[in-house]
Scaffold this motif. Structure first.
Motif, PDB file in Angstrom:
ATOM      1  N   PRO A 138      35.900  34.198  47.152  1.00 46.91           N
ATOM      2  CA  PRO A 138      35.927  32.859  47.770  1.00 46.91           C
ATOM      3  C   PRO A 138      34.577  32.163  47.548  1.00 46.91           C
ATOM      4  O   PRO A 138      33.580  32.826  47.271  1.00 46.91           O
ATOM      5  N   ASN A 139      34.584  30.844  47.660  1.00 47.83           N
ATOM      6  CA  ASN A 139      33.318  30.112  47.494  1.00 47.83           C
ATOM      7  C   ASN A 139      32.681  29.747  48.826  1.00 47.83           C
ATOM      8  O   ASN A 139      31.484  29.575  48.918  1.00 47.83           O
ATOM      9  N   PHE A 140      33.536  29.614  49.855  1.00 48.99           N
ATOM     10  CA  PHE A 140      33.033  29.200  51.167  1.00 48.99           C
ATOM     11  C   PHE A 140      33.862  29.938  52.208  1.00 48.99           C
ATOM     12  O   PHE A 140      33.660  31.119  52.402  1.00 48.99           O
ATOM     13  N   PHE A 141      34.842  29.294  52.828  1.00 43.00           N
ATOM     14  CA  PHE A 141      35.743  30.034  53.710  1.00 43.00           C
ATOM     15  C   PHE A 141      36.718  30.861  52.848  1.00 43.00           C
ATOM     16  O   PHE A 141      36.873  30.607  51.658  1.00 43.00           O
ATOM     17  N   TYR A 142      37.419  31.800  53.477  1.00 41.60           N
ATOM     18  CA  TYR A 142      38.246  32.716  52.685  1.00 41.60           C
ATOM     19  C   TYR A 142      39.389  32.006  51.951  1.00 41.60           C
ATOM     20  O   TYR A 142      39.881  32.455  50.931  1.00 41.60           O
ATOM     21  N   PHE A 143      39.806  30.843  52.513  1.00 44.86           N
ATOM     22  CA  PHE A 143      40.928  30.124  51.890  1.00 44.86           C
ATOM     23  C   PHE A 143      40.456  29.128  50.826  1.00 44.86           C
ATOM     24  O   PHE A 143      41.203  28.253  50.412  1.00 44.86           O
ATOM     25  N   GLN A 144      39.209  29.264  50.400  1.00 47.75           N
ATOM     26  CA  GLN A 144      38.656  28.393  49.348  1.00 47.75           C
ATOM     27  C   GLN A 144      38.245  29.255  48.147  1.00 47.75           C
ATOM     28  O   GLN A 144      37.049  29.529  47.936  1.00 47.75           O
ATOM     29  N   PRO A 145      39.240  29.727  47.376  1.00 48.18           N
ATOM     30  CA  PRO A 145      38.909  30.583  46.230  1.00 48.18           C
ATOM     31  C   PRO A 145      38.021  29.846  45.220  1.00 48.18           C
ATOM     32  O   PRO A 145      38.234  28.669  44.938  1.00 48.18           O
ATOM     33  N   ALA A 146      37.025  30.562  44.711  1.00 45.50           N
ATOM     34  CA  ALA A 146      36.084  29.965  43.745  1.00 45.50           C
ATOM     35  C   ALA A 146      36.784  29.729  42.415  1.00 45.50           C
ATOM     36  O   ALA A 146      37.437  30.633  41.877  1.00 45.50           O
ATOM     37  N   LEU A 147      36.643  28.537  41.900  1.00 44.51           N
ATOM     38  CA  LEU A 147      37.103  28.285  40.530  1.00 44.51           C
ATOM     39  C   LEU A 147      36.207  29.082  39.582  1.00 44.51           C
ATOM     40  O   LEU A 147      35.037  29.335  39.874  1.00 44.51           O
ATOM     41  N   ASN A 148      36.769  29.458  38.458  1.00 44.49           N
ATOM     42  CA  ASN A 148      36.042  30.343  37.544  1.00 44.49           C
ATOM     43  C   ASN A 148      35.263  29.549  36.493  1.00 44.49           C
ATOM     44  O   ASN A 148      35.831  29.114  35.498  1.00 44.49           O
ATOM     45  N   TYR A 149      33.961  29.371  36.774  1.00 46.16           N
ATOM     46  CA  TYR A 149      33.081  28.759  35.765  1.00 46.16           C
ATOM     47  C   TYR A 149      32.315  29.847  35.019  1.00 46.16           C
ATOM     48  O   TYR A 149      31.383  29.559  34.278  1.00 46.16           O
ATOM     49  N   GLY A 150      32.698  31.103  35.244  1.00 41.16           N
ATOM     50  CA  GLY A 150      32.071  32.219  34.554  1.00 41.16           C
ATOM     51  C   GLY A 150      30.792  32.691  35.228  1.00 41.16           C
ATOM     52  O   GLY A 150      30.360  32.159  36.253  1.00 41.16           O
ATOM     53  N   TYR A 151      30.228  33.733  34.630  1.00 39.16           N
ATOM     54  CA  TYR A 151      28.999  34.355  35.119  1.00 39.16           C
ATOM     55  C   TYR A 151      27.873  34.122  34.122  1.00 39.16           C
ATOM     56  O   TYR A 151      28.052  34.296  32.926  1.00 39.16           O
ATOM     57  N   ALA A 152      26.691  33.752  34.630  1.00 43.26           N
ATOM     58  CA  ALA A 152      25.534  33.568  33.738  1.00 43.26           C
ATOM     59  C   ALA A 152      25.151  34.915  33.140  1.00 43.26           C
ATOM     60  O   ALA A 152      24.855  35.025  31.959  1.00 43.26           O
ATOM     61  N   GLN A 153      25.178  35.950  33.994  1.00 44.14           N
ATOM     62  CA  GLN A 153      24.849  37.299  33.512  1.00 44.14           C
ATOM     63  C   GLN A 153      25.957  38.233  33.968  1.00 44.14           C
ATOM     64  O   GLN A 153      25.843  38.878  35.005  1.00 44.14           O
TER      65      GLN A 153
END
Ligand code: GLC
Ligand code: CA
Length: 557
Positions: free
Chosen positions: A184-199
């Motif tokens: 999640p990006n914030f609350f549990y019902f806000q899944p993070a969009l996948n912009y990838g990982y820097a490392q």
């Protein structure tokens, strides 16, 4: 050259010149031309004005109040998210980025708002929740499925449901048909969009690099969303959690590179639109594409020390105790300002929908005037949170509304007048989005409109002053003249072109007096706002003398 050929060449050159002139006439102004004199106003749409009596603010309500905002001198609006959403985080949980939430109206209403605002010289910015969606978003529903599909890699999923944890990240476990857990990006019902990982961690191959197909598709979609609203008339976006996009990006470099690319695209296709980031790291956000970045209390203790009686200490600078220390703010602000001043603007807000207390809490009209005199004469772009212009106070002890928790008290309806529900809505009081405080102790627009030195009229006068003086515009230079711990007044100078303006502030309940340093070197000082007799000339130089809780703005002549 043969005269006929010479004529042909000249004619052709003339045509080319005319064409390029015509083309340049079509090139829209750049964002910096309107940001220079911009004063923004943040509207939490739920709570501003309800036009149809259902108890919730809406876009037609905002349109109806445009004359009020115009009269106040505001030239920019920022609307918190107004898109379709289950509203478990007040709309920061979007389920359709291309559609206005029915409770606020329609896309057509939003188009009308853009157009009506533009007629009054105002620019409207929307809120771009770039980092996550609602778990009810159709993209996420698809992404949760067992079968691979277009959205499988649009969110960040671990390799299996038995991967219960990830370093430095939360994981929501067992929520999908898919044999995986999501970040999640914030609350549990806000899944993070996948912009990838820097490392990406080589031991966790589910962490995709930034250039993988999923992250690239999400990036392209973000651009589509922006284009959609730009084309409907939006002047820009406030970007929610702008620094959160690429994961495991410790110095923010990969996220910054994304915004750098977006800004280059905007400069080509939408050069008159602007972005303001919720990043609170102007030295990162501005060089990488944001026109403006907010200072926020969460990671900027110096900013927090201006107004907040809570953390980080009990003595804000703008306080009658006089025990605050402006150096706390300046030691943080001056280097950020120096690092960004030719590239973009630092936005110092009066507050926002995430911050309690409000600036009006525990402050009288006079206290507020000194605080607003500061906010509206600083460089960069000021943002006024709705209601802060009348010193509206937050409400303590409210149960959480739409994921507001402790923020809820700063989100109550705008107080327009003394009529039912403070003029916010005609709905029965128990159907309001949030309750309106009892009439006896609430400030309102109507009550302040005809009182010459009310908070409202002071803010209006200060905005007009800002508009009238280039030195007070966003890019006018800022120099600290007097700012010492334990000493007042705080004095600074703003300059642009040949114009020089001095601002002196005394938030304390004691009068203060000081001699200005020799370099101020003014032949005469003309009062522009606040105390008119604050400065007097003596043999050794200029003295400044401010009564308790006062300010003075003067022009050096
Ligand atoms: C930002 C918003 C806040 C929201 C969060 C998640 O901090 O300002 O209101 O809850 O992002 O989107
Ligand atoms: Ca309504």
């Amino acid at each position: 050259m043969h005269p006929i050929r010479l004529f042909a060449y000249t004619a052709m050159a003339t045509v080319l010149v005319l064409r390029s002139l015509a083309a340049s006439a079509e090139v829209p102004a750049t964002a910096s031309s309107w940001l220079e004199s911009a004063v923004f106003y943040e509207i939490y749409p739920q709570s501003f004005r309800d036009s149809n009596g259902d108890g919730i603010g809406d876009l037609r309500g905002v349109i109806g109040k445009l004359p009020y905002l115009h009269d106040l001198g505001v030239t920019g609006l920022w609307l918190n998210p107004c898109f379709e959403s289950p509203f478990r985080d007040a709309g920061y949980d979007v389920s359709d980025f291309y559609k206005v939430a029915p409770r606020y109206g329609t896309n057509e209403d939003l188009r009308n708002l853009f157009a009506e605002a533009r007629k009054l010289g105002m620019h409207v910015m929307l809120d771009l929740v770039a980092g996550h969606t609602s778990d009810q978003h159709p993209w996420f529903r698809e992404s949760q499925r067992h079968e691979r599909n277009r959205y499988t890699d649009w969110y960040i999923w671990t390799n299996s449901v038995w991967t219960w944890s990830a370093p430095n990240q939360q994981v929501v476990v067992g929520a999908a048909e898919r044999d995986a857990n999501y970040i999640p990006n914030f609350f549990y019902f806000q899944p993070a969009l996948n912009y990838g990982y820097a490392q990406p961690d080589p031991k966790a191959p589910w962490q995709q690099p930034v250039d993988a197909p999923g992250p690239q598709a999400v990036r392209a979609e973000l651009k589509n969303i922006m284009r959609f609203w730009f084309d409907l008339g939006a002047s820009g976006f406030r970007v929610d959690m702008a620094g959160s996009l690429v994961k495991n990006d410790p110095d923010g470099r990969a996220t910054a590179a994304l915004w750098h690319e977006f800004r280059a695209w905007m400069d080509r296709e939408y050069p008159d639109r602007a972005l303001v980031s919720e990043w609170s790291s102007p030295q990162v956000a501005i060089p990488n594409g944001f026109h403006m970045d907010f200072l926020l209390p969460f990671n900027k203790p110096g900013y927090a020390s201006l107004f907040r009686k809570t953390a980080p200490d009990a003595n804000p600078f703008f306080d009658r105790s006089g025990r605050g220390d402006i150096r706390k703010f300046l030691d943080e602000f001056e280097p950020l300002y120096a690092a960004t001043k030719r590239q973009g603007f630092i936005a110092i807000p009066t507050g926002n929908h995430d911050t309690v207390p409000r600036i009006g809490d525990g402050r009288s009209g006079r206290d507020l005037a000194v605080a607003h005199a500061f906010l509206l004469t600083m460089p960069g772009v000021p943002f006024i949170y709705y209601g802060d212009e009348i010193g509206q106070r937050s409400t303590e002890g409210l149960p959480s509304k739409e994921g507001g928790f402790g923020r809820t008290g700063a989100r109550t309806p705008m107080q327009w007048d003394d009529s039912r529900n403070a003029g916010f809505s005609t709905a029965p009081a128990d159907r309001l989005y949030l309750p309106v405080p009892a009439a006896e102790d609430r400030p309102s627009v109507a009550a302040q409109r005809d009182v010459p030195d009310s908070a409202l009229n002071t803010v209006r006068a200060l905005i007009a002053l800002r508009h009238a003086h280039p030195a007070l515009g966003a890019s006018g230079d800022f120099t600290t003249i007097m700012a010492e711990a334990g000493k007042l007044p705080f004095v600074y100078e703003r300059t642009k072109g040949g114009e020089r303006i001095l601002v002196a502030l005394n938030p304390s309940a004691q009068p203060c007096e000081a001699r200005l340093p020799a370099e101020v070197n003014a032949a005469s000082l003309r009062a522009l706002a606040g105390e008119t007799a604050a400065f007097r000339r003596e043999a050794q130089g200029w003295m400044v003398n401010l009564p308790p809780v006062s300010y003075a703005v003067v022009k050096v002549e």
